[in-house]
Design a protein around this motif. Structure first.
Motif, PDB file in Angstrom:
ATOM      1  N   GLU A  33       0.797  -1.227   0.000  1.00 41.35           N
ATOM      2  CA  GLU A  33       0.000   0.000   0.000  1.00 41.35           C
ATOM      3  C   GLU A  33       0.828   1.274   0.000  1.00 41.35           C
ATOM      4  O   GLU A  33       0.289   2.362  -0.157  1.00 41.35           O
ATOM      5  N   SER A  34       2.135   1.163   0.250  1.00 43.12           N
ATOM      6  CA  SER A  34       2.964   2.368   0.244  1.00 43.12           C
ATOM      7  C   SER A  34       4.381   1.991  -0.174  1.00 43.12           C
ATOM      8  O   SER A  34       4.766   0.819  -0.146  1.00 43.12           O
ATOM      9  N   GLY A  60       2.888   8.076  -5.532  1.00 44.66           N
ATOM     10  CA  GLY A  60       4.178   8.009  -4.859  1.00 44.66           C
ATOM     11  C   GLY A  60       5.075   9.135  -5.316  1.00 44.66           C
ATOM     12  O   GLY A  60       4.770   9.829  -6.269  1.00 44.66           O
ATOM     13  N   SER A  61       6.164   9.291  -4.628  1.00 44.06           N
ATOM     14  CA  SER A  61       7.034  10.422  -4.847  1.00 44.06           C
ATOM     15  C   SER A  61       8.463   9.947  -4.986  1.00 44.06           C
ATOM     16  O   SER A  61       8.922   9.075  -4.261  1.00 44.06           O
ATOM     17  N   HIS A 108      -2.434  14.313  -9.438  1.00 42.24           N
ATOM     18  CA  HIS A 108      -1.473  14.487 -10.523  1.00 42.24           C
ATOM     19  C   HIS A 108      -2.080  14.035 -11.854  1.00 42.24           C
ATOM     20  O   HIS A 108      -1.825  14.643 -12.882  1.00 42.24           O
ATOM     21  N   GLU A 127     -12.844  14.737  -7.951  1.00 43.53           N
ATOM     22  CA  GLU A 127     -12.653  14.174  -6.601  1.00 43.53           C
ATOM     23  C   GLU A 127     -11.287  13.500  -6.560  1.00 43.53           C
ATOM     24  O   GLU A 127     -10.975  12.662  -7.393  1.00 43.53           O
ATOM     25  N   TYR A 128     -10.469  13.881  -5.563  1.00 43.93           N
ATOM     26  CA  TYR A 128      -9.095  13.399  -5.506  1.00 43.93           C
ATOM     27  C   TYR A 128      -8.983  12.113  -4.694  1.00 43.93           C
ATOM     28  O   TYR A 128      -9.517  12.019  -3.598  1.00 43.93           O
ATOM     29  N   THR A 129      -8.247  11.150  -5.240  1.00 46.32           N
ATOM     30  CA  THR A 129      -8.069   9.861  -4.568  1.00 46.32           C
ATOM     31  C   THR A 129      -6.583   9.608  -4.327  1.00 46.32           C
ATOM     32  O   THR A 129      -5.732  10.304  -4.877  1.00 46.32           O
ATOM     33  N   ALA A 130      -6.282   8.592  -3.519  1.00 44.55           N
ATOM     34  CA  ALA A 130      -4.897   8.320  -3.149  1.00 44.55           C
ATOM     35  C   ALA A 130      -4.085   7.728  -4.312  1.00 44.55           C
ATOM     36  O   ALA A 130      -2.867   7.799  -4.312  1.00 44.55           O
TER      37      ALA A 130
END
Lengths: 291, 291
Positions: A33-34, A60-61, A108, A127-130
């Motif tokens: 998940e991350s 992710g970044s 993004h 609508e912004y999601t993860a």
């Protein structure tokens, strides 16, 4: 050799998963998940190989990946792959001519489709999601009257229809992914051309002094070693302390690199090789609209 | 001078909003849902000033901000501010000893509290949201048995209680924000010390050749101009074409900078000054737990 186990930044239908499907030839794929969860799984041996975004990613970044590789785990980059970012408008298979009132995606991805949305869906609420994968999941649940922005894999994995293809405003937008391992071993990959061999080096300066970076780069320049990317990142030890990540366009060797390392050590720099690896460029064809 | 109108990356309770509250002395604050939406509002004149994350942000990405400033709008950076990232565990005011089954936050914030969560809430399910502000909003709605990770402002603006303070694993984590305007004008700011004056320059190389960056940096180095940050970013024109963003630790002047610009132009580089501005460092005290 047993079955290769590959961890990646999920959920299903992300650009990272698309990269994984494109590169590897078989194996078990495990979604995390991350970025830290994925790299932790590599560190603990839960998976041998991890795939995380390194540059210009939607989910992710780059900073999170780089900082975690530098500060938290001890792993090598063993390959990189570059994938074009192609965004599509995804709808529920039962969507017909009901008005699209709301569009879901990662901020993004929505930014990348700014002009398209302005032209075709100016009334839609955004609508912004993860992640883009999550957006597709939400729309699959909600049904008609809404849409998601995401890639073709998000459509497939969530049973969605691609209503419109290539809705991103600019072409030539790519994401780089890093393939990492703790104990480097052979990967079973599909037959992709290797565009070049690269080496990523981390250089920590002893202190912030005028022209320090210039001196560091001189060590590469007079040896005619080409640098394709350089980035300074703050150390976690306080503001003003930086380290540099440098991508060199050639494989690690036993002549030039040890020379650079000795020269930088003489300047008081700490040098760490994060990996020497092949760079794969992967093409993603635009899917045919399913009507 | 009328009321200053300031746009920022929202929703309420984000680190960007915290920076805005800390810096500005009065004015109307308008929340935007994405970095491009905020910069578009500055471009169209809807607000005179915009505040967006520039480096190491939780919400939003340095790359998105830089790319948008370089490619999409014509604005100047007129100030930067640096804010420490302090994460707290936020709960509903009615939360007592009900078990916390789920914790919401942005994936980067969850990553920053990795060790804390592992130690204190190993059983909790982690749920990723588009921002820390959004996480607080969700928990305010859901009530007891869940928690959010976010800053003290997210607690205040959503009527939440701070259950535990400074739960981030590492201190010295900061975010840089850029204050941008289309038509530079005076800001009404609170009395903050200016840590230094900086200038951000964008340099585009004519083509990818060995040692190019080294030559660019030489123009700064022999003039003894200190560079605090350098980053290469791909152009939107295809892989392998890069531009460089360089932060110089001094204000723009009429002697050194024109000299650098002329020297770089002679190398075939394109040079653009993105702004010359004061850098504010803002402290955020740890809040007292409200019990």
């Amino acid at each position: 050799m047993g079955d290769q186990k590959i961890g990646y930044l999920g959920p299903k239908g992300t650009f990272t998963k698309m990269a994984v499907d494109a590169l590897f030839d078989g194996g078990s794929y495990i979604s995390y998940e991350s970025i830290p969860a994925c790299l932790d799984a590599v560190e603990s041996g839960e998976v041998e190989t991890g795939v995380v975004p390194l540059e210009n990613a939607i989910e992710g970044s780059v900073h999170l990946t780089i900082d975690y590789l530098v500060h938290q785990v001890n792993q090598s980059i063993i390959a990189e792959l570059t994938v074009p970012i192609k965004q599509h408008l995804l709808v529920h298979p039962e969507q017909k001519d009901q008005p699209i009132e709301r569009i879901y995606s990662h901020s993004h991805a929505i930014a990348q489709c700014h002009q398209y949305l302005h032209k075709h869906y100016p009334w839609a609420e955004l609508e912004y999601t993860a992640s883009t994968g999550k957006a597709a999941e939400i729309v699959a649940e909600k049904g008609v009257g809404v849409a998601a922005i995401g890639n073709h894999l998000a459509a497939e994995e969530n049973g969605m229809r691609i209503e419109d293809t290539d809705i991103h405003d600019y072409d030539n937008n790519h994401t780089r992914f890093a393939v990492v391992q703790k104990h480097p071993q052979t990967l079973k990959v599909k037959d992709h051309p290797v565009s070049k061999q690269k080496t990523t080096v981390m250089v920590t300066l002893p202190k912030d002094y005028v022209g320090a970076l210039h001196q560091v780069l001189a060590a590469f320049a007079w040896r005619k070693m080409n640098l394709s990317k350089i980035e300074s990142r703050p150390m976690k030890t306080g503001l003003g302390n930086y380290f540099f990540l440098i991508d060199v366009d050639q494989p690690y060797d036993q002549v030039l690199f040890p020379g650079v390392q000795a020269e930088l050590a003489a300047l008081g720099c700490e040098v760490k090789v994060l990996g020497t690896y092949p760079s794969y460029q992967i093409d993603v064809p635009t899917p045919v609209k399913r009507t």
